[in-house]
Design an enzyme around this catalytic site. Structure first.
Site, PDB file in Angstrom:
ATOM      1  N   ILE A 134      98.895  85.147  67.795  1.00 33.32           N
ATOM      2  CA  ILE A 134     100.010  85.161  66.849  1.00 33.32           C
ATOM      3  C   ILE A 134      99.609  84.271  65.675  1.00 33.32           C
ATOM      4  CG2 ILE A 134     101.890  85.730  68.422  1.00 33.32           C
ATOM      5  CD1 ILE A 134     102.499  82.832  68.814  1.00 33.32           C
ATOM      6  N   ASP A 135     100.195  84.540  64.524  1.00 34.32           N
ATOM      7  CA  ASP A 135      99.806  83.830  63.309  1.00 34.32           C
ATOM      8  C   ASP A 135     100.105  82.337  63.390  1.00 34.32           C
ATOM      9  OD1 ASP A 135      99.112  86.302  62.202  1.00 34.32           O
ATOM     10  OD2 ASP A 135     101.139  86.612  61.430  1.00 34.32           O
ATOM     11  N   LYS A 136      99.435  81.575  62.570  1.00 33.42           N
ATOM     12  CA  LYS A 136      99.616  80.121  62.523  1.00 33.42           C
ATOM     13  C   LYS A 136     101.088  79.733  62.380  1.00 33.42           C
ATOM     14  CE  LYS A 136      98.779  76.182  59.452  1.00 33.42           C
ATOM     15  NZ  LYS A 136      98.208  75.742  58.162  1.00 33.42           N
ATOM     16  N   THR A 138     103.732  81.586  62.942  1.00 35.32           N
ATOM     17  CA  THR A 138     104.623  82.277  63.875  1.00 35.32           C
ATOM     18  C   THR A 138     104.646  81.458  65.157  1.00 35.32           C
ATOM     19  OG1 THR A 138     104.125  84.461  62.959  1.00 35.32           O
ATOM     20  CG2 THR A 138     105.010  84.394  65.195  1.00 35.32           C
ATOM     21  N   ARG A 235     105.456  91.554  59.917  1.00 37.46           N
ATOM     22  CA  ARG A 235     105.610  91.085  58.543  1.00 37.46           C
ATOM     23  C   ARG A 235     105.384  92.225  57.545  1.00 37.46           C
ATOM     24  NH1 ARG A 235     101.472  86.200  58.645  1.00 37.46           N
ATOM     25  NH2 ARG A 235     102.215  85.881  56.505  1.00 37.46           N
TER      26      ARG A 235
END
Length: 300
Positions: A134-136, A138, A235
């Site tokens: 998962i993104d930084k 998120t 997103r």
């Protein structure tokens, strides 16, 4: 970064096998290159199982080799579940999942190596134990595998869509319907290689199911269920339908509330345990920043 051009020798051979043999690279390394869109066939992204033809032009963009040592770093991890096969953590907003070239410290992997040294090695030295990301900015649930058996099992569930991941997001603008499905392919943005976009060119199928949990005056709280796992999928898809995620620096509005990144949280994960075959369902509360914003909106 060196570009390698490969001429297929055997028609009908798998793409990943052809490139692996030509460049003497492991299948796992080839998988990474394919996932990063660094292998093109006639200028397009193809699946690992694509059967090459002798006239195909295969181009491989190889990143510069970098010898690194990933060191354990004691870290206060929010562990939701752990046994001999798996660790499931609730990752806070702002924490990078794994090291990358030029960024080798302060990541979740550094903290995991201090917590337990028995992590799967399938994804290479920079990504031990990491089967999905998962993104930084998120927050939320992430499965980490302690051995290659569990890694293969969870990876297969992700591929077969039997591992279910549910996210909660605050997006701009209320909805006039209570649920929907976004089926739109995602690939690299041609104008900005740091971004993804809904595009028919060099893209992969992407499907997001969403339902509206609550409408506010200017926002909506939604639950998103991923059927595929493309980079920045929620997103990109939310921006595509005109409801960008609040606080998203890449795909959202420039002027918005101060949220220190996108208000997107991996709230629930459901999978079959790789050894016991038991169904595991785990939930994680909202990140404190996200929770505070919702609390404020509820008071308005």
């Amino acid at each position: 970064m060196p570009i390698e051009n490969i001429e297929p020798v055997i028609s009908g051979e798998r793409l990943d096998k052809t490139v692996a043999q030509a460049l003497n690279l492991s299948r796992s390394r080839i998988k990474e290159l394919l996932e990063d869109d660094r292998i093109l066939v006639n200028g397009s992204v193809e699946k690992p199982s694509y059967q090459v033809q002798e006239e195909d032009q295969i181009q491989v963009d190889l990143p510069e080799a970098e010898e690194v040592e990933i060191l354990p770093e004691p870290m206060d991890l929010d562990i939701v579940y752990e046994d001999q096969d798996l660790v499931v953590v609730n990752k806070p907003k702002g924490l990078v999942v794994h090291p990358a070239p030029g960024h080798h410290t302060g990541t979740l992997v550094n903290g995991l190596l201090a917590h337990c040294q028995d992590l799967s090695g399938i994804n290479g030295k920079l990504r031990p134990g990491i089967v999905h990301r998962i993104d930084k900015d998120t927050s939320g649930l992430l499965i980490i595998c302690k051995n290659d058996h569990s890694h293969r099992e969870i990876a297969k569930q992700l591929q077969d869509k039997t591992c279910h991941r549910e996210y909660v997001a605050l997006v701009h603008h209320p909805f006039d319907h209570d649920h929907g499905t976004i089926n739109a392919p995602i690939g690299r943005d041609e104008k900005d290689r740091q971004k993804m976009a809904v595009t028919a060119k060099n893209s992969k199928s992407a499907i997001t199911h969403f339902r509206v949990l609550k409408n506010y005056k200017d926002y909506a709280l939604v639950s998103c269920l991923l059927e595929t796992g493309r980079t920045h999928q929620i997103r990109v898809h939310m921006q595509y339908i005109g409801h960008p995620v609040v606080g998203d620096p890449k795909y959202g509005y420039r002027k918005t509330m101060d949220t220190q990144g996108q208000l997107l949280h991996a709230a629930r994960i459901e999978f079959i345990h790789p050894s016991t075959r038991e169904k595991i369902t785990l939930d994680a509360p909202l990140d404190p920043i996200f929770a505070k914003v919702i609390e404020q909106l509820d008071k308005e």
